[in-house]
Structure formats: structure tokens, C-alpha cells
Design an enzyme around this catalytic site. Structure first.
Site, PDB file in Angstrom:
ATOM      1  N   ASP A  16      -3.275   2.043  -4.440  1.00 31.50           N
ATOM      2  CA  ASP A  16      -1.606   1.632  -3.314  1.00 31.50           C
ATOM      3  C   ASP A  16      -1.308   2.763  -2.429  1.00 31.50           C
ATOM      4  O   ASP A  16      -1.618   3.567  -2.755  1.00 31.50           O
ATOM      5  CB  ASP A  16      -0.999   0.491  -3.902  1.00 31.50           C
ATOM      6  CG  ASP A  16       0.510   0.341  -2.965  1.00 31.50           C
ATOM      7  OD1 ASP A  16      -0.315  -0.608  -2.076  1.00 31.50           O
ATOM      8  OD2 ASP A  16       1.147   0.206  -3.690  1.00 31.50           O
ATOM      9  N   SER A  17      -0.525   2.539  -1.370  1.00 26.89           N
ATOM     10  CA  SER A  17       0.201   2.948  -0.643  1.00 26.89           C
ATOM     11  C   SER A  17       1.132   3.780  -1.358  1.00 26.89           C
ATOM     12  O   SER A  17       1.451   4.874  -0.535  1.00 26.89           O
ATOM     13  CB  SER A  17       0.654   2.345   0.542  1.00 26.89           C
ATOM     14  OG  SER A  17       1.123   1.263   0.705  1.00 26.89           O
ATOM     15  N   CYS A  79      -3.450  -3.207  -2.518  1.00 27.98           N
ATOM     16  CA  CYS A  79      -2.782  -2.831  -1.401  1.00 27.98           C
ATOM     17  C   CYS A  79      -2.966  -3.909  -0.789  1.00 27.98           C
ATOM     18  O   CYS A  79      -4.616  -3.594   0.139  1.00 27.98           O
ATOM     19  CB  CYS A  79      -3.275  -1.391  -0.771  1.00 27.98           C
ATOM     20  SG  CYS A  79      -1.568  -0.811   0.333  1.00 27.98           S
ATOM     21  N   GLU A 158      11.477   0.935  -1.632  1.00 27.25           N
ATOM     22  CA  GLU A 158      11.432   2.217  -2.732  1.00 27.25           C
ATOM     23  C   GLU A 158      11.834   2.652  -2.470  1.00 27.25           C
ATOM     24  O   GLU A 158      12.486   3.250  -3.280  1.00 27.25           O
ATOM     25  CB  GLU A 158      10.080   3.101  -1.016  1.00 27.25           C
ATOM     26  CG  GLU A 158       8.567   2.441  -0.961  1.00 27.25           C
ATOM     27  CD  GLU A 158       7.636   3.601  -1.742  1.00 27.25           C
ATOM     28  OE1 GLU A 158       8.047   4.750  -2.353  1.00 27.25           O
ATOM     29  OE2 GLU A 158       6.916   2.678  -1.936  1.00 27.25           O
ATOM     30  N   CYS A 190       2.406  -8.267   0.092  1.00 24.79           N
ATOM     31  CA  CYS A 190       2.001  -6.964   0.198  1.00 24.79           C
ATOM     32  C   CYS A 190       2.589  -6.408  -1.359  1.00 24.79           C
ATOM     33  O   CYS A 190       4.053  -7.278  -2.131  1.00 24.79           O
ATOM     34  CB  CYS A 190       3.496  -6.436   1.029  1.00 24.79           C
ATOM     35  SG  CYS A 190       4.133  -4.596   1.363  1.00 24.79           S
ATOM     36  N   HIS A 192       4.667  -4.889  -2.371  1.00 21.22           N
ATOM     37  CA  HIS A 192       6.164  -4.322  -2.558  1.00 21.22           C
ATOM     38  C   HIS A 192       6.769  -5.074  -2.713  1.00 21.22           C
ATOM     39  O   HIS A 192       8.313  -4.999  -3.454  1.00 21.22           O
ATOM     40  CB  HIS A 192       6.089  -3.355  -1.547  1.00 21.22           C
ATOM     41  CG  HIS A 192       5.865  -1.925  -1.753  1.00 21.22           C
ATOM     42  ND1 HIS A 192       4.755  -1.569  -1.049  1.00 21.22           N
ATOM     43  CD2 HIS A 192       6.382  -0.630  -1.827  1.00 21.22           C
ATOM     44  CE1 HIS A 192       4.508   0.534  -1.250  1.00 21.22           C
ATOM     45  NE2 HIS A 192       5.413   0.403  -1.872  1.00 21.22           N
TER      46      HIS A 192
HETATM   47  N1  DGL Z   1       2.085  -1.852  -0.871  1.00 26.48           N
HETATM   48  C1  DGL Z   1       1.139  -1.720   0.423  1.00 26.48           C
HETATM   49  C2  DGL Z   1       0.734  -3.358   0.993  1.00 26.48           C
HETATM   50  O1  DGL Z   1       0.523  -3.528  -0.005  1.00 26.48           O
HETATM   51  C3  DGL Z   1       2.129  -1.774   1.481  1.00 26.48           C
HETATM   52  C4  DGL Z   1       3.196  -1.142   1.960  1.00 26.48           C
HETATM   53  C5  DGL Z   1       2.800   0.287   2.927  1.00 26.48           C
HETATM   54  O2  DGL Z   1       2.854  -0.046   4.539  1.00 26.48           O
HETATM   55  O3  DGL Z   1       2.259   1.711   2.600  1.00 26.48           O
HETATM   56  O4  DGL Z   1       0.230  -3.602   1.868  1.00 26.48           O
END
Ligand code: DGL
Length: 281
Positions: A16-17, A79, A158, A190, A192
Site C-alpha cells: 500500500d502507499s 491500495c 495517518e 481506500c 486508510h
Molecule cells: N491507501 C490508499 C488507497 O487505498 C490511499 C492513500 C493514499 O492516497 O496514498 O488508495
């Protein structure tokens, strides 16, 4: 924290990011407790959701190359931004199966909606890609989809701002237009966003089912490994979750302990670069 040296069979690769994809790791561990996991969170370059598809595709190639080099047997793209814009970048060089989060989340939402009105929230990259709408309509052409980007949710997650007044106000601002469309199902597009689950649930109310694609992605991973005959037999000791991040690991260890207190987690750093000749779009 444990050291990653202990021998184990091929792990599952997850990326993931940032730290959000650890919500998918948690779901995979609860569905597949005998599987080792190598996770990569690109904490030095998060967020991805505000970046161009070209940049997200380059990052995806670099990270999947790194995980491929770790000898993973299955790659889970935890992600949504990468799954929506760059899933094919993983299959360019990784020969094993690849699972993204979009299709499992879409299928789960279609299984729970009663009125066929589904909301999708995600990053700008995910929403602008139209990937959820396409996937939902491909499976159920009659479904009505209402999408909105919620870019402030990523830094709020975050920064562990769940339960704070500021988070509730921002959630109301983002979600009210979807509630006004009478959605009965909301996809958290997402990884997050599950970290803000309580706030999101409160704002949308009990009439809207909130779908976190982490669990359906874990189910899809289980099905794929079973189909391949690659499920690990039961282990006496729970295998390690090797977590790599591209920036300071200190806060990440703490986060892992609070998210998965029962797991053996090792946290270190890595800087993925392309190890195969660069592919350009
Ligand atoms: N975790 C990323 C996703 O699921 C989003 C967070 C980001 O913008 O990096 O798209």
C-alpha cells in the site's frame, strides 16, 4: 519485535502507499493464520491518491518488483489507487496471482445492497479512474453508483484522528451528498478509511451498510491459494508479518502493535527500485 530470519515457506506479498494497507494484512491474518506475509508501505511517498496515474504506475512497478524479489507466492495490491490505475503493472513481471481490492469490494457491496444505490468514497486517483463504477456495472448493470473523493481522510487516518470532532465535521461535509442520494451501501474505496470506521458509521447512520473491502480481499486471497493448492498447513507458531516501510519505522511498530496485538510483527525499512529493465507506459 522478531527477526525475519526464521525459515518459512513462501509468504504473501501485500503493499500500500502507507500504513492503511495493514488493515488488509489484519484481515488476511484472520482468514489465513498460517500464511507468512511481507508487507510494504510506501510511507516516504504517501499519499498516492493525489498523484498522477503515471506516477502511481511507476511506484507500483517498483514495489511489486521488490516483493517479487522476496519470493512471494501471491501479490495483494492493498491500495485502491494502485488497484484502480496500475494492476497491470504488477502482472508485467510477477508470474503468480495478483489480487486487487476493487473487485472484492464491489462484489461484497452488490451482495448487501437492497435498493441498488451504492456510494463509493476513495482518493482522487481512485474516484477519477472510475474503476469501482466500471466494476460494479459490469457485474450488475442496473446498479446506481455515486462516488466522491475524500482526500482529507488519508492524513486524518495517518494522524490517528479517529473519534475527534474535526474528523466528524469533515466526514459530514464529504458524506452528506451521498446520503442525500439515498444510498444504502457505502464502499470504503481506500485502505486508510477503515481507520475512521466509527466516525463514518456514525455519520452515514445505521441505514447504510459500510463495506470495507479488506475482508472480501482476504476471502479472495484464501480462495486463490486454495485453488492453487498453496495453502500453508497449520503452524504451531503464527508466522511472521514482515513489514517494510520506506521512511521512519518507529511509529509504524507502535501502530502494528495496536492494530494486531496478537501477531509477531517485524518492522524494517526498504527503498524499492526497479530491478528489471524499466517498462514505460
Ligand atoms: N491507501 C490508499 C488507497 O487505498 C490511499 C492513500 C493514499 O492516497 O496514498 O488508495
Amino acid at each position: 519485535m522478531d527477526n525475519p530470519e526464521s525459515s518459512q515457506s513462501k509468504p504473501i506479498g501485500v503493499f500500500d502507499s502507507g500504513i492503511g494497507g495493514l488493515t488488509v494484512v489484519r484481515a488476511i491474518r484472520s482468514r489465513l493464520p498460517n500464511e507468512g506475509i511481507v508487507y510494504f508501505g510506501d510511507t516516504a511517498r504517501v499519499p498516492y491518491g493525489t498523484k498522477s496515474p503515471e506516477t502511481i504506475r511507476r511506484y507500483t512497478r517498483e514495489i511489486s518488483s521488490f516483493l517479487n524479489n522476496q519470493g512471494v507466492k501471491l501479490m495483494v495490491v492493498a491500495c485502491n489507487s494502485c488497484s484502480a490505475t496500475a494492476l497491470d503493472c504488477v502482472t508485467e513481471h510477477f508470474e503468480g496471482p495478483v489480487i486487487g481490492v476493487i473487485e472484492p469490494g464491489a462484489r461484497k457491496a452488490l451482495g448487501v445492497t437492497h435498493n441498488g444505490r451504492v456510494g463509493v468514497i476513495g482518493t482522487q486517483a481512485t474516484v477519477h479512474s472510475g474503476a469501482y463504477e466500471r466494476t460494479l456495472r459490469l457485474i450488475a448493470p442496473e446498479v446506481q453508483v455515486f462516488s466522491t473523493a475524500c482526500p482529507l481522510f488519508v492524513p486524518l487516518a495517518e494522524e490517528r484522528m479517529e473519534g475527534r470532532e474535526a474528523t466528524r465535521l469533515i466526514a459530514e461535509e464529504y458524506l452528506e451528498p451521498l446520503i442525500n442520494q439515498s444510498i444504502d451501501t457505502l464502499i470504503l474505496g481506500c485502505t486508510h478509511y477503515p481507520l475512521l470506521m466509527d466516525t463514518i458509521r456514525k455519520v452515514v447512520g445505521s441505514g447504510v451498510t459500510v463495506v470495507d473491502s479488506a475482508e472480501s480481499t482476504a476471502d479472495a486471497s484464501f480462495d486463490k491459494l486454495q485453488e492453487m493448492g498453496c495453502l500453508e498447513p497449520s503452524n504451531e507458531e503464527s508466522p511472521l508479518v514482515q513489514t517494510y516501510v520506506s521512511d521512519n519505522p518507529l511509529g509504524v511498530e507502535k501502530f502494528c502493535r495496536s492494530l494486531m496485538p496478537q501477531e509477531r510483527v517485524w518492522v524494517g525499512t526498504a527503498q524499492p527500485t526497479l530491478i528489471y529493465p524499466e517498462v514505460r507506459d
